[in-house]
Design a protein around this motif. Structure first.
Motif, PDB file in Angstrom:
ATOM      1  N   ALA A  57       0.776  -1.121  -0.043  1.00 15.78           N
ATOM      2  CA  ALA A  57       0.042   0.033  -0.149  1.00 15.78           C
ATOM      3  C   ALA A  57       0.907   1.346  -0.127  1.00 15.78           C
ATOM      4  N   VAL A  58       1.864   1.338   0.667  1.00 22.02           N
ATOM      5  CA  VAL A  58       2.732   2.338   0.839  1.00 22.02           C
ATOM      6  C   VAL A  58       3.196   2.704  -0.622  1.00 22.02           C
ATOM      7  N   ALA A  59       3.741   1.585  -1.062  1.00 18.24           N
ATOM      8  CA  ALA A  59       4.501   1.632  -2.371  1.00 18.24           C
ATOM      9  C   ALA A  59       3.528   2.241  -3.353  1.00 18.24           C
ATOM     10  N   ALA A  60       2.237   1.742  -3.282  1.00 17.14           N
ATOM     11  CA  ALA A  60       1.179   2.194  -4.242  1.00 17.14           C
ATOM     12  C   ALA A  60       0.859   3.509  -4.045  1.00 17.14           C
ATOM     13  N   ALA A  61       1.027   4.167  -2.792  1.00 19.23           N
ATOM     14  CA  ALA A  61       0.779   5.515  -2.465  1.00 19.23           C
ATOM     15  C   ALA A  61       1.663   6.409  -3.308  1.00 19.23           C
ATOM     16  N   VAL A  62       2.946   5.965  -2.836  1.00 19.27           N
ATOM     17  CA  VAL A  62       4.085   6.942  -3.247  1.00 19.27           C
ATOM     18  C   VAL A  62       4.313   6.909  -4.741  1.00 19.27           C
ATOM     19  N   GLU A  63       3.724   5.845  -5.530  1.00 17.10           N
ATOM     20  CA  GLU A  63       3.765   5.776  -6.908  1.00 17.10           C
ATOM     21  C   GLU A  63       2.560   6.814  -7.553  1.00 17.10           C
ATOM     22  N   ARG A  64       1.391   6.918  -6.652  1.00 10.69           N
ATOM     23  CA  ARG A  64       0.434   7.845  -7.157  1.00 10.69           C
ATOM     24  C   ARG A  64       0.854   9.115  -7.062  1.00 10.69           C
ATOM     25  N   LEU A  65       1.288   9.279  -5.909  1.00  7.17           N
ATOM     26  CA  LEU A  65       1.782  10.709  -5.472  1.00  7.17           C
ATOM     27  C   LEU A  65       3.207  11.075  -6.143  1.00  7.17           C
ATOM     28  N   VAL A  76       1.582  10.853   8.419  1.00 10.28           N
ATOM     29  CA  VAL A  76       0.533  10.869   9.519  1.00 10.28           C
ATOM     30  C   VAL A  76       0.167   9.484   9.902  1.00 10.28           C
ATOM     31  N   ASN A  77       0.779   9.041  11.153  1.00 15.12           N
ATOM     32  CA  ASN A  77       0.514   7.540  11.579  1.00 15.12           C
ATOM     33  C   ASN A  77      -0.668   7.914  12.392  1.00 15.12           C
ATOM     34  N   ASN A  78      -1.794   7.694  11.815  1.00 17.47           N
ATOM     35  CA  ASN A  78      -2.939   7.926  12.818  1.00 17.47           C
ATOM     36  C   ASN A  78      -3.627   6.638  13.003  1.00 17.47           C
ATOM     37  N   ALA A  79      -3.416   5.359  12.297  1.00 12.67           N
ATOM     38  CA  ALA A  79      -4.344   4.416  12.469  1.00 12.67           C
ATOM     39  C   ALA A  79      -4.192   3.631  13.883  1.00 12.67           C
ATOM     40  N   GLY A  80      -5.324   3.369  14.435  1.00 10.44           N
ATOM     41  CA  GLY A  80      -5.302   2.740  15.793  1.00 10.44           C
ATOM     42  C   GLY A  80      -6.535   2.240  16.235  1.00 10.44           C
ATOM     43  N   LEU A  93       3.145  -1.257  16.528  1.00 13.65           N
ATOM     44  CA  LEU A  93       3.877  -2.092  15.502  1.00 13.65           C
ATOM     45  C   LEU A  93       3.198  -1.517  14.191  1.00 13.65           C
ATOM     46  N   GLY A  94       2.170  -1.188  14.114  1.00 15.23           N
ATOM     47  CA  GLY A  94       1.264  -0.562  12.991  1.00 15.23           C
ATOM     48  C   GLY A  94       2.099   0.720  12.533  1.00 15.23           C
ATOM     49  N   LEU A  95       2.654   1.346  13.384  1.00 12.82           N
ATOM     50  CA  LEU A  95       3.228   2.775  13.122  1.00 12.82           C
ATOM     51  C   LEU A  95       4.405   2.318  12.603  1.00 12.82           C
ATOM     52  N   VAL A  96       5.255   1.326  13.252  1.00 11.02           N
ATOM     53  CA  VAL A  96       6.418   0.935  12.921  1.00 11.02           C
ATOM     54  C   VAL A  96       6.525   0.481  11.199  1.00 11.02           C
ATOM     55  N   ARG A  97       5.702  -0.490  11.351  1.00 13.73           N
ATOM     56  CA  ARG A  97       5.685  -0.962   9.810  1.00 13.73           C
ATOM     57  C   ARG A  97       5.371  -0.001   8.634  1.00 13.73           C
ATOM     58  N   VAL A  98       4.436   0.962   8.889  1.00 13.77           N
ATOM     59  CA  VAL A  98       4.133   1.928   7.996  1.00 13.77           C
ATOM     60  C   VAL A  98       5.425   2.947   7.840  1.00 13.77           C
ATOM     61  N   THR A  99       6.037   3.351   9.054  1.00 10.78           N
ATOM     62  CA  THR A  99       7.129   4.221   8.915  1.00 10.78           C
ATOM     63  C   THR A  99       8.374   3.604   8.217  1.00 10.78           C
ATOM     64  N   ARG A 100       8.464   2.306   8.344  1.00  2.00           N
ATOM     65  CA  ARG A 100       9.421   1.652   7.885  1.00  2.00           C
ATOM     66  C   ARG A 100       9.579   1.645   6.346  1.00  2.00           C
ATOM     67  N   ALA A 101       8.186   1.301   5.589  1.00  5.58           N
ATOM     68  CA  ALA A 101       8.051   1.321   4.483  1.00  5.58           C
ATOM     69  C   ALA A 101       8.255   2.582   3.825  1.00  5.58           C
ATOM     70  N   ALA A 102       7.844   3.622   4.475  1.00  2.00           N
ATOM     71  CA  ALA A 102       7.797   5.015   3.897  1.00  2.00           C
ATOM     72  C   ALA A 102       9.184   5.701   3.912  1.00  2.00           C
ATOM     73  N   LEU A 103      10.076   5.112   4.852  1.00  2.00           N
ATOM     74  CA  LEU A 103      11.516   5.889   5.098  1.00  2.00           C
ATOM     75  C   LEU A 103      12.172   6.256   3.888  1.00  2.00           C
ATOM     76  N   PRO A 104      12.274   5.266   2.863  1.00  3.53           N
ATOM     77  CA  PRO A 104      13.020   5.580   1.745  1.00  3.53           C
ATOM     78  C   PRO A 104      12.478   6.899   0.959  1.00  3.53           C
ATOM     79  N   SER A 105      11.306   6.803   0.888  1.00  3.68           N
ATOM     80  CA  SER A 105      10.667   8.011   0.030  1.00  3.68           C
ATOM     81  C   SER A 105      10.885   9.475   0.994  1.00  3.68           C
ATOM     82  N   LEU A 106      10.601   9.436   2.392  1.00  2.00           N
ATOM     83  CA  LEU A 106      10.962  10.537   3.236  1.00  2.00           C
ATOM     84  C   LEU A 106      12.280  11.045   3.130  1.00  2.00           C
ATOM     85  N   ARG A 107      13.181  10.008   2.957  1.00  2.00           N
ATOM     86  CA  ARG A 107      14.537  10.477   3.009  1.00  2.00           C
ATOM     87  C   ARG A 107      14.856  11.351   1.679  1.00  2.00           C
TER      88      ARG A 107
END
Length: 248
Positions: free
Chosen positions: A63-71, A78-82, A106-120
């Motif tokens: 999902a993160v890869a798909a979002a980054v591709e679209r954007l 924003v890590n809001n899911a809970g 861990l949900g926050l960890v998973r999303v952040t971990r996947a998003a970090l390359p793009s954020l960098r």
């Protein structure tokens, strides 16, 4: 204000309702291109959605890869899911503890971990975690939920320390009891919903529930390039609950 986030992109988890939806809408209305990540099957009006359960690492990465591709990149996460939980220390079994910690932490960890390359790769990278007043104040019948949000608070500080050298700011927003669908469900399940709502409102010094819009505005501040010197901070949106002791 409508140009504040022009040219920037954002991913908001849990963005199909409540605080997440309010946040995604505020960021969009101020110029950002936004994708929401949620378990919902239908995208909110005017927003793009990628479907994922944050407890599943494979779904999150896809999902993160798909979002980054679209954007075309990613500037703001924003890590809001809970999820919530009720009860004292003896109220929830081990499976419930694992479930809530798996989603909220861990949900926050998973999303952040996947998003970090793009954020960098971003010049305006910002992460905002949704924490809670439960992380800083002892609330009755919220042992598990409080533990999960205490972890989010500590994790926010650790992330900020780790990522500052890479130009990624990390902050958290600490809402008080907010007028969200989850709180609404708690009120509906109470023996006396009106009395329970009145008690929750009275617990906050300003005498009412926090609105999702107020929390979203705080998230937008923390995510904004205008807050470029703000990192490792938790911003309370709680009607004064964390710090005020009013005389009755």
């Amino acid at each position: 204000m409508s140009e504040e986030f022009d040219g920037l992109t954002a991913l908001v988890t849990g963005g199909a309702s409540g605080i997440g939806l309010a946040t995604a809408t505020v960021l969009r209305d101020r110029g950002a291109r936004v994708v929401v990540l949620d378990r919902a099957d239908t995208a909110p009006d005017g927003l793009d959605l990628v479907h994922a359960d944050v407890s599943d690492d494979g779904q999150v990465r896809s999902a993160v890869a798909a979002a980054v591709e679209r954007l075309g990149g990613l500037d703001i996460l924003v890590n809001n899911a809970g999820v919530g939980a009720q009860g004292g220390i003896d109220a929830n079994d081990d499976d419930e503890w694992r479930k809530v910690l798996d989603i909220n932490v861990l949900g926050l960890v998973r999303v952040t971990r996947a998003a970090l390359p793009s954020l960098r790769a971003s010049d305006h990278a910002a992460i905002v975690n949704t924490c809670s007043i439960a992380a800083t104040a002892g609330l009755p019948n919220r042992a598990l939920y409080s533990a999960s949000k205490g972890a989010v608070l500590s994790l926010t500080l650790a992330m900020a320390a780790d990522l500052i050298a890479e130009g990624i700011r990390v902050n958290a927003v600490n809402p008080g009891t907010a007028d969200t669908p989850w709180v609404g469900r708690l009120l509906d399940a109470a023996d006396d919903p009106a009395a329970e709502r009145a008690a929750l409102e009275a617990r906050q010094p300003h005498g009412r529930l926090v609105s999702a819009q107020e929390v979203a505005n705080a998230v937008a501040y923390l995510a904004s390039p205008g807050a470029g010197s703000t990192t490792g901070t938790t911003l309370a949106v709680d009607g004064g609950m964390a710090g005020l002791r009013l005389r009755k």
